[in-house]
Enzyme design. Structure first.
Site, PDB file in Angstrom:
ATOM      1  N   LEU A   7       0.873  -1.157   0.001  1.00 60.68           N
ATOM      2  CA  LEU A   7       0.118   0.140   0.043  1.00 60.68           C
ATOM      3  C   LEU A   7       0.905   1.159  -0.071  1.00 60.68           C
ATOM      4  O   LEU A   7       1.874   1.478   0.801  1.00 60.68           O
ATOM      5  CB  LEU A   7      -0.825   0.212   1.075  1.00 60.68           C
ATOM      6  CG  LEU A   7      -2.028   1.012   1.304  1.00 60.68           C
ATOM      7  CD1 LEU A   7      -3.009   0.594   2.142  1.00 60.68           C
ATOM      8  CD2 LEU A   7      -1.500   2.432   1.800  1.00 60.68           C
ATOM      9  N   ILE A   8       0.577   2.175  -1.184  1.00 63.12           N
ATOM     10  CA  ILE A   8       1.433   3.443  -0.970  1.00 63.12           C
ATOM     11  C   ILE A   8       0.587   4.470  -1.038  1.00 63.12           C
ATOM     12  O   ILE A   8      -0.271   4.724  -1.674  1.00 63.12           O
ATOM     13  CB  ILE A   8       2.201   3.503  -2.387  1.00 63.12           C
ATOM     14  CG1 ILE A   8       3.054   2.057  -2.721  1.00 63.12           C
ATOM     15  CG2 ILE A   8       2.972   4.767  -2.376  1.00 63.12           C
ATOM     16  CD1 ILE A   8       3.689   1.854  -3.951  1.00 63.12           C
ATOM     17  N   GLY A  10      -0.283   8.754  -1.401  1.00 62.64           N
ATOM     18  CA  GLY A  10       0.328  10.004  -2.153  1.00 62.64           C
ATOM     19  C   GLY A  10       0.655   9.646  -3.558  1.00 62.64           C
ATOM     20  O   GLY A  10       1.782  10.095  -3.797  1.00 62.64           O
ATOM     21  N   SER A  12      -0.712  10.183  -6.634  1.00 60.65           N
ATOM     22  CA  SER A  12      -1.443  10.759  -7.890  1.00 60.65           C
ATOM     23  C   SER A  12      -0.202  11.503  -8.701  1.00 60.65           C
ATOM     24  O   SER A  12      -0.338  11.933  -9.966  1.00 60.65           O
ATOM     25  CB  SER A  12      -2.380  12.037  -7.325  1.00 60.65           C
ATOM     26  OG  SER A  12      -1.632  12.680  -6.588  1.00 60.65           O
ATOM     27  N   GLY A  14       4.293  12.547  -8.817  1.00 62.79           N
ATOM     28  CA  GLY A  14       5.814  12.504  -7.990  1.00 62.79           C
ATOM     29  C   GLY A  14       6.270  11.232  -7.716  1.00 62.79           C
ATOM     30  O   GLY A  14       5.937  10.157  -8.391  1.00 62.79           O
ATOM     31  N   ILE A  15       6.939  11.255  -6.541  1.00 60.96           N
ATOM     32  CA  ILE A  15       7.842   9.861  -6.106  1.00 60.96           C
ATOM     33  C   ILE A  15       6.550   9.138  -5.864  1.00 60.96           C
ATOM     34  O   ILE A  15       6.763   7.794  -6.143  1.00 60.96           O
ATOM     35  CB  ILE A  15       8.374  10.422  -5.008  1.00 60.96           C
ATOM     36  CG1 ILE A  15       9.530  11.209  -5.354  1.00 60.96           C
ATOM     37  CG2 ILE A  15       8.938   9.084  -4.138  1.00 60.96           C
ATOM     38  CD1 ILE A  15      10.425  11.596  -4.029  1.00 60.96           C
ATOM     39  N   TYR A 153       7.819  22.331   7.900  1.00 65.31           N
ATOM     40  CA  TYR A 153       8.053  20.949   7.175  1.00 65.31           C
ATOM     41  C   TYR A 153       9.128  20.122   7.604  1.00 65.31           C
ATOM     42  O   TYR A 153       8.931  19.146   7.828  1.00 65.31           O
ATOM     43  CB  TYR A 153       8.230  21.440   5.500  1.00 65.31           C
ATOM     44  CG  TYR A 153       8.521  20.087   4.603  1.00 65.31           C
ATOM     45  CD1 TYR A 153       7.661  19.609   4.014  1.00 65.31           C
ATOM     46  CD2 TYR A 153       9.840  20.102   4.299  1.00 65.31           C
ATOM     47  CE1 TYR A 153       7.928  18.083   3.519  1.00 65.31           C
ATOM     48  CE2 TYR A 153      10.182  18.872   3.487  1.00 65.31           C
ATOM     49  CZ  TYR A 153       9.061  18.181   3.260  1.00 65.31           C
ATOM     50  OH  TYR A 153       9.511  16.960   2.326  1.00 65.31           O
TER      51      TYR A 153
END
Length: 282
Positions: A7-8, A10, A12, A14-15, A153
């Site tokens: 399960l990954i 984010g 949609s 990029g990485i 961040y």
């Protein structure tokens, strides 16, 4: 051998998107999650073009909602019977500073980048333990070196690194390997929405006396991203961590990332890091 499920979060852009593709290329069944599944078109198109559509399924998961994480993991177990790995990739950038943004902005950044990792990890751990599986988090070089105007961040990524460094030996006693992946500058859409106005006048109005320092920082950052690593290359390191026979705790995605954090890891009094980052805003 049975196909393993990862399960990954984010995925949609990029990485995360690249990791979903590369994990499927490596033979994993990928549950690719995102907060808005209406943004799945790019991933679905790429999976179809690569002949990987049968190995990638898209599901909704908002990492800031504990119930969403529990529901998603439960659905994966109900359909596939097991979960062998979790890759915490979802995150959000933020450029600002405390006097300008206030504390609530930092709380929002922490909700996505830190508590989001905890929400998904808490939901997945019982099943990772049952599978003697793998827990991976995509952090950042900003999880090692505090960077000007990235206070919230970096604080969130520092928290992720500290939490997982502390969890790793505990997880290992029940068969779960933990790895923190640290990219440097990556060419993706991640930096497109970090809260800095494009208009110079609007930026000066918002940041006031901090504007000259922000100008200097943005110029330095533009230079760094001019030579950014591709998301596909960075994802290769994530998948190497996923498939490694003996996972390490911390791994960087490029030589640039390794050289960036090296001073901090050998900096007992902090002078090397401040000597470096102080030049960015001078």
């Amino acid at each position: 051998m049975a196909v393993k499920t990862v399960l990954i979060t984010g995925t949609s852009t990029g990485i995360g998107l690249a990791t979903a593709l590369r994990a499927a290329e490596a033979g994993w069944r990928v549950v690719a999650t995102m907060r808005d599944t209406g943004k799945a078109g790019t991933l679905n198109d790429a999976a179809g073009a690569a002949g990987l559509a049968e190995l990638i399924e898209v599901r909704r998961l908002d990492v800031t909602e504990p119930d969403s994480a529990q529901e998603c993991v439960s659905a994966v177990i109900a359909e596939h019977g097991s979960l062998h790995a979790l890759i915490n990739n979802a995150g959000a950038g933020h450029v600002g500073t405390l006097e300008v943004d206030g504390v609530e902005a930092a709380r929002r950044v922490m909700e996505v980048n830190f508590f989001g990792v905890l929400n998904t990890t808490a939901a997945a751990l019982p099943f990772l333990r049952a599978a003697a599986g793998r827990l991976i988090a995509v952090s950042s070089v900003g999880g090692v070196v505090g960077q000007p105007f990235n206070e919230a961040y970096c604080a969130a990524k520092f928290a992720v690194e500290g939490y997982l460094e502390a969890l790793a030996p505990v997880a290992a006693t029940v068969g779960v390997g933990v790895t923190i992946v640290e990219p440097g500058a990556v060419a993706s859409e991640f930096v497109a929405n970090v809260g800095v106005p494009d208009d110079r006048g609007a930026m000066a109005e918002r940041f006031g006396p901090y504007t000259p320092a922000l100008d200097a920082y943005l110029a330095r950052t533009a230079d760094a991203f001019a030579a950014a690593q591709s998301a596909y290359d960075a994802a290769g390191t994530v998948v190497e961590a996923l498939t490694a026979e003996r996972p390490v705790l911390r791994v960087q995605t490029s030589e640039g990332a390794r050289s960036f954090i090296a001073p901090k890891l050998a900096d007992l009094d902090g002078s090397k890091v401040l000597g470096m980052t102080g030049t960015w805003v001078a």
